[in-house]
Design a protein around this motif. Structure first.
Motif, PDB file in Angstrom:
ATOM      1  N   ILE A 206       1.684   6.555   2.006  1.00  0.00           N
ATOM      2  CA  ILE A 206       3.007   6.009   1.704  1.00  0.00           C
ATOM      3  C   ILE A 206       3.470   6.393   0.302  1.00  0.00           C
ATOM      4  CG2 ILE A 206       2.617   4.088   3.291  1.00  0.00           C
ATOM      5  CD1 ILE A 206       2.466   2.265   0.774  1.00  0.00           C
ATOM      6  N   GLY A 207       2.673   7.166  -0.412  1.00  0.00           N
ATOM      7  CA  GLY A 207       3.028   7.526  -1.794  1.00  0.00           C
ATOM      8  C   GLY A 207       2.757   6.353  -2.699  1.00  0.00           C
ATOM      9  N   ALA A 208       3.766   5.883  -3.406  1.00  0.00           N
ATOM     10  CA  ALA A 208       3.635   4.685  -4.241  1.00  0.00           C
ATOM     11  C   ALA A 208       3.910   3.466  -3.363  1.00  0.00           C
ATOM     12  CB  ALA A 208       4.627   4.741  -5.391  1.00  0.00           C
ATOM     13  N   LYS A 209       3.565   2.300  -3.873  1.00  0.00           N
ATOM     14  CA  LYS A 209       3.836   1.066  -3.122  1.00  0.00           C
ATOM     15  C   LYS A 209       5.334   0.794  -3.088  1.00  0.00           C
ATOM     16  CE  LYS A 209      -0.618  -0.943  -3.992  1.00  0.00           C
ATOM     17  NZ  LYS A 209      -1.417  -1.344  -5.110  1.00  0.00           N
ATOM     18  N   PRO A 210       5.795   0.150  -2.002  1.00  0.00           N
ATOM     19  CA  PRO A 210       7.222  -0.186  -1.901  1.00  0.00           C
ATOM     20  C   PRO A 210       7.668  -1.009  -3.108  1.00  0.00           C
ATOM     21  CG  PRO A 210       6.118  -0.565   0.185  1.00  0.00           C
ATOM     22  CD  PRO A 210       5.045  -0.246  -0.822  1.00  0.00           C
ATOM     23  N   PRO A 211       8.854  -0.798  -3.580  1.00  0.00           N
ATOM     24  CA  PRO A 211       9.949  -0.055  -2.962  1.00  0.00           C
ATOM     25  C   PRO A 211      10.010   1.406  -3.382  1.00  0.00           C
ATOM     26  CG  PRO A 211      10.794  -1.223  -4.851  1.00  0.00           C
ATOM     27  CD  PRO A 211       9.320  -1.560  -4.746  1.00  0.00           C
ATOM     28  N   PHE A 212       8.971   1.923  -3.991  1.00  0.00           N
ATOM     29  CA  PHE A 212       8.971   3.293  -4.497  1.00  0.00           C
ATOM     30  C   PHE A 212       8.222   4.255  -3.583  1.00  0.00           C
ATOM     31  CE2 PHE A 212       9.120   0.354  -8.128  1.00  0.00           C
ATOM     32  CZ  PHE A 212      10.409   0.621  -8.541  1.00  0.00           C
ATOM     33  N   ASP A 213       8.004   3.848  -2.335  1.00  0.00           N
ATOM     34  CA  ASP A 213       7.256   4.670  -1.394  1.00  0.00           C
ATOM     35  C   ASP A 213       8.085   5.845  -0.878  1.00  0.00           C
ATOM     36  OD1 ASP A 213       8.821   2.623  -0.252  1.00  0.00           O
ATOM     37  OD2 ASP A 213       7.690   2.628   1.610  1.00  0.00           O
ATOM     38  N   HIS A 214       7.375   6.851  -0.378  1.00  0.00           N
ATOM     39  CA  HIS A 214       8.053   7.959   0.291  1.00  0.00           C
ATOM     40  C   HIS A 214       7.956   7.712   1.794  1.00  0.00           C
ATOM     41  CE1 HIS A 214       4.200   9.753   1.454  1.00  0.00           C
ATOM     42  NE2 HIS A 214       3.867  10.070   0.213  1.00  0.00           N
TER      43      HIS A 214
ATOM     44  N   VAL B 225      -1.844  -2.953   2.172  1.00  0.00           N
ATOM     45  CA  VAL B 225      -1.690  -3.870   3.307  1.00  0.00           C
ATOM     46  C   VAL B 225      -0.367  -4.572   3.145  1.00  0.00           C
ATOM     47  CG1 VAL B 225      -2.656  -5.864   4.509  1.00  0.00           C
ATOM     48  CG2 VAL B 225      -4.190  -4.191   3.440  1.00  0.00           C
ATOM     49  N   GLU B 226       0.494  -4.423   4.160  1.00  0.00           N
ATOM     50  CA  GLU B 226       1.807  -5.040   4.098  1.00  0.00           C
ATOM     51  C   GLU B 226       1.675  -6.562   4.133  1.00  0.00           C
ATOM     52  OE1 GLU B 226       6.184  -4.679   6.188  1.00  0.00           O
ATOM     53  OE2 GLU B 226       4.447  -3.769   7.149  1.00  0.00           O
ATOM     54  N   LYS B 227       2.326  -7.203   3.212  1.00  0.00           N
ATOM     55  CA  LYS B 227       2.320  -8.667   3.152  1.00  0.00           C
ATOM     56  C   LYS B 227       3.405  -9.207   4.080  1.00  0.00           C
ATOM     57  CE  LYS B 227      -0.055  -8.982  -1.047  1.00  0.00           C
ATOM     58  NZ  LYS B 227      -1.031  -8.012  -0.795  1.00  0.00           N
ATOM     59  N   PRO B 228       3.085 -10.244   4.861  1.00  0.00           N
ATOM     60  CA  PRO B 228       4.102 -10.823   5.745  1.00  0.00           C
ATOM     61  C   PRO B 228       5.278 -11.393   4.947  1.00  0.00           C
ATOM     62  CG  PRO B 228       1.950 -11.887   6.056  1.00  0.00           C
ATOM     63  CD  PRO B 228       1.821 -10.912   4.943  1.00  0.00           C
ATOM     64  N   ALA B 229       6.475 -11.298   5.512  1.00  0.00           N
ATOM     65  CA  ALA B 229       7.664 -11.852   4.861  1.00  0.00           C
ATOM     66  C   ALA B 229       7.541 -13.364   4.771  1.00  0.00           C
ATOM     67  CB  ALA B 229       8.917 -11.467   5.639  1.00  0.00           C
ATOM     68  N   ALA B 230       7.949 -13.896   3.649  1.00  0.00           N
ATOM     69  CA  ALA B 230       7.829 -15.345   3.433  1.00  0.00           C
ATOM     70  C   ALA B 230       8.903 -16.112   4.157  1.00  0.00           C
ATOM     71  CB  ALA B 230       7.900 -15.651   1.950  1.00  0.00           C
TER      72      ALA B 230
ATOM     73  N   MET C  64      -5.783  -5.254   8.870  1.00  0.00           N
ATOM     74  CA  MET C  64      -5.121  -4.062   9.339  1.00  0.00           C
ATOM     75  C   MET C  64      -6.091  -2.895   9.441  1.00  0.00           C
ATOM     76  SD  MET C  64      -1.933  -2.123   7.682  1.00  0.00           S
ATOM     77  CE  MET C  64      -0.885  -1.311   8.815  1.00  0.00           C
ATOM     78  N   ALA C  65      -6.989  -2.758   8.486  1.00  0.00           N
ATOM     79  CA  ALA C  65      -7.879  -1.617   8.475  1.00  0.00           C
ATOM     80  C   ALA C  65      -8.797  -1.582   9.690  1.00  0.00           C
ATOM     81  CB  ALA C  65      -8.708  -1.614   7.193  1.00  0.00           C
ATOM     82  N   ASP C  66      -9.132  -2.757  10.268  1.00  0.00           N
ATOM     83  CA  ASP C  66     -10.006  -2.789  11.418  1.00  0.00           C
ATOM     84  C   ASP C  66      -9.257  -2.682  12.736  1.00  0.00           C
ATOM     85  OD1 ASP C  66     -12.248  -2.998   9.835  1.00  0.00           O
ATOM     86  OD2 ASP C  66     -12.211  -5.175   9.819  1.00  0.00           O
TER      87      ASP C  66
END
Length: 82
Positions: free
Chosen positions: A28-36, A77-82, A1-3
């Motif tokens: 995003i603030g904190a990592k999900p589910p605590f993100d803003h 980096v968002e992880k893909p849904a399983a 994602m960064a590239d």
């Protein structure tokens, strides 16, 4: 994602300053589910900016590779849904 897209940074560590290797990024603030709400930040020619939600100070560091951060744990980096 960064590239290939806009990097996303989080501040789970509660740091006052995060150094970033990008002029445009999302806080995003904190990592999900605590993100803003994900806030787009464009430094433009400024060396630093503050997130209006979590007050994290982001400082551009030209020594960092694009899309990376110091500390490294700040890159999200968002992880893909399983």
């Amino acid at each position: 994602m960064a590239d290939t897209g806009i990097p996303h940074f989080s501040n789970d560590l509660g740091l006052s300053v995060i150094e970033v290797g990008a002029h445009e990024f999302m806080c995003i603030g904190a990592k999900p589910p605590f993100d803003h709400p994900h806030i787009f930040i464009d430094l433009g020619s400024d060396p630093e900016a503050v997130c209006s939600y979590c007050s994290t100070l982001y400082r551009f560091n030209p020594a960092l590779k694009h899309g990376t951060a110091k500390p490294e744990e700040a890159l999200w980096v968002e992880k893909p849904a399983a």
